[in-house]
Design an enzyme around this catalytic site. Structure first.
Site, short mmCIF file in Angstrom:
data_model
loop_
_atom_site.label_atom_id
_atom_site.label_comp_id
_atom_site.label_asym_id
_atom_site.label_seq_id
_atom_site.Cartn_x
_atom_site.Cartn_y
_atom_site.Cartn_z
N LEU A 18 32.04 23.92 68.94
CA LEU A 18 32.65 22.63 68.64
C LEU A 18 33.01 22.54 67.17
O LEU A 18 32.13 22.59 66.30
CB LEU A 18 31.68 21.49 69.00
CG LEU A 18 31.45 21.25 70.50
CD1 LEU A 18 30.30 20.28 70.70
CD2 LEU A 18 32.72 20.71 71.14
N SER A 19 34.30 22.39 66.90
CA SER A 19 34.77 22.26 65.51
C SER A 19 34.89 20.81 65.08
O SER A 19 35.02 20.52 63.89
CB SER A 19 36.14 22.93 65.37
OG SER A 19 37.12 22.22 66.13
N GLY A 20 34.89 19.91 66.05
CA GLY A 20 35.12 18.50 65.76
C GLY A 20 36.55 18.08 66.04
O GLY A 20 36.93 16.94 65.79
N VAL A 22 40.05 17.89 68.78
CA VAL A 22 40.25 17.43 70.16
C VAL A 22 40.16 18.59 71.16
O VAL A 22 39.64 18.43 72.27
CB VAL A 22 41.60 16.70 70.30
CG1 VAL A 22 42.77 17.62 70.01
CG2 VAL A 22 41.74 16.07 71.69
N ASP A 23 40.64 19.78 70.79
CA ASP A 23 40.66 20.89 71.74
C ASP A 23 39.25 21.33 72.13
O ASP A 23 38.94 21.47 73.32
CB ASP A 23 41.43 22.07 71.15
CG ASP A 23 42.91 21.79 71.01
OD1 ASP A 23 43.44 20.97 71.78
OD2 ASP A 23 43.56 22.38 70.12
N SER A 24 38.40 21.57 71.15
CA SER A 24 37.04 21.99 71.49
C SER A 24 36.27 20.87 72.18
O SER A 24 35.44 21.12 73.05
CB SER A 24 36.30 22.46 70.23
OG SER A 24 36.18 21.43 69.27
N LEU A 43 29.45 25.83 63.84
CA LEU A 43 29.19 26.73 62.72
C LEU A 43 29.54 26.03 61.42
O LEU A 43 30.67 25.54 61.26
CB LEU A 43 30.03 28.01 62.87
CG LEU A 43 29.87 28.79 64.19
CD1 LEU A 43 30.79 30.01 64.19
CD2 LEU A 43 28.42 29.21 64.40
N CYS A 104 38.23 36.08 61.40
CA CYS A 104 37.23 35.02 61.56
C CYS A 104 36.79 34.92 63.02
O CYS A 104 35.60 34.74 63.30
CB CYS A 104 37.81 33.69 61.08
SG CYS A 104 36.61 32.34 60.99
N GLY A 129 37.88 26.12 72.45
CA GLY A 129 39.08 25.37 72.78
C GLY A 129 40.36 26.12 72.51
O GLY A 129 41.42 25.51 72.35
N CYS A 203 41.89 26.52 57.85
CA CYS A 203 40.79 25.65 57.42
C CYS A 203 40.65 25.67 55.90
O CYS A 203 40.33 24.65 55.29
CB CYS A 203 39.49 26.08 58.09
SG CYS A 203 38.99 27.79 57.76
#
Length: 361
Positions: A18-20, A22-24, A43, A104, A129, A203
């Site tokens: 989860l990156s925060g 919408v996709d994840s 992470l 990455c 995601g 990022c």
């Protein structure tokens, strides 16, 4: 009392990165609604703004609270520094334009995530995601990586370096969805991130404002000459790391015809420019090749190659070389072949493999 089958329970557990964004968030919610036992994992890559930073961790934690699932945060700043930041800086200093996302994905995200899932949580599957698809091909006994259904969002290009083990342990719940469908599901699930703007940059760029601002923190300005192919000095630059092959805007030279960056000479500290015709290449060599959906070929094959994320795939002859290298001979010379970027091979929607474009001799 009813007990679920133990094997079913183990197979039905998944760790979602989860990156925060919408996709994840939708990937986690979709698997949760499908009956998976979902564990969220974020992470911590660096400090600052953006989906991979503090802001993203807060939103990821909120999504886990909404879904009623556990949330783990792993401090990955050291591995991100070594594998991404140091890798980028050394590449730009050497006059190449590195591609951090594929590096990455394998070294920072998928690999460590799967290890954490298996060794810490006892779970054999991870999900993200990403817009791509995975399928198992019985004939070749290999997992295949395919483009997403939504070609405008396809991210398979950045996943070419994933191994068979990583593909076997990964799920891409959004691979068959259009982006509009993802947004619709986010609204349907009432997710906090449903209307969150999509990240438009790396990022690092998102966190620092621009790639130049990021590089300025690590690379000292070094003035040099901008020259044409004959060596005639046309102007000055403030560091070769501020340029990339194929660049037209921002060169800072007035000319009758448009000038493009043709090459970067880090040894002589020169930026070489010329008209567009001088920036085409009939072939290139590629190193650090990873064969994904097929076994490494031993004889030349025909394929399509994508040399930039936003470029179209073009026909190419692939000649295998020693030491995980290959030569690509384009059917038609290609503009802006850039050392440091990925050359990714496809057969239709199937991603065959890929590697990093090497410096021209």
């Amino acid at each position: 009392m009813y007990f679920k089958d133990v094997t079913y329970c183990l197979m039905n557990r998944v760790v979602v990165g989860l990156s925060g964004g919408v996709d994840s968030s939708v990937a986690a919610a979709t698997l949760h609604h499908q009956g998976y036992e979902v564990v969220g994992l974020t992470l911590w890559l660096m400090k600052g703004k953006g989906q991979c930073c503090s802001e993203g961790m807060v939103d990821a934690a909120f999504i886990c609270e909404q879904l009623g699932i556990p949330h783990h945060i792993v401090d990955s700043r050291d591995i991100f520094q070594t594998n991404i930041i140091d890798y980028l800086v050394s590449g730009y200093e050497a006059g190449i334009t590195p591609l951090p996302c594929s590096q990455c994905n394998k070294a920072v995200k998928f690999g460590p995530m799967l290890v954490y899932a298996r060794e810490t949580l006892g779970i054999d599957k991870i999900a993200t995601g990403h817009y791509a698809q995975i399928r198992y091909d019985e004939a070749s006994n290999r997992y295949q990586l395919l483009r997403a259904v939504d070609l405008t969002k396809d991210q398979s290009y950045f996943l070419y370096d994933l191994t068979q083990d990583l593909l076997a342990g990964s799920l891409f719940p959004l691979g068959e969805l259009k982006k509009t469908e993802t947004r619709h599901l986010a609204t349907q699930y009432n997710l906090k991130t449903a209307d969150k703007p999509e990240s438009q940059d790396l990022c690092l760029v998102e966190a620092h404002g621009s790639m130049q601002q990021f590089l300025d923190k690590y690379i000292t300005p070094n003035k040099g000459d901008i020259v044409d192919l004959d060596g005639k000095i046309l102007g000055q630059h403030n560091g070769v790391h501020n340029y990339t092959i194929g660049q037209r805007k921002g060169i800072g030279i007035a000319a009758k015809e448009p000038l493009y960056v043709i090459a970067l000479d880090s040894v002589r500290n020169r930026v070489i420019v010329g008209d567009r015709t001088k920036g085409t290449q009939p072939e290139c060599t590629v190193g650090r090749v990873n064969w994904v959906s097929i076994s490494p070929p031993t004889t030349p094959i025909q394929a399509s190659v994508q040399v930039r994320y936003r470029s179209s795939a073009v026909p190419v002859t692939v000649i295998p070389l020693e030491d995980n290298r290959m030569k690509l001979i384009f059917d038609e010379p290609q503009f802006s072949i850039t050392p440091g970027q990925a050359a990714v091979l496809y057969n239709g929607d199937i991603l065959l493999g890929g590697g990093i474009i090497e410096q021209f001799k």
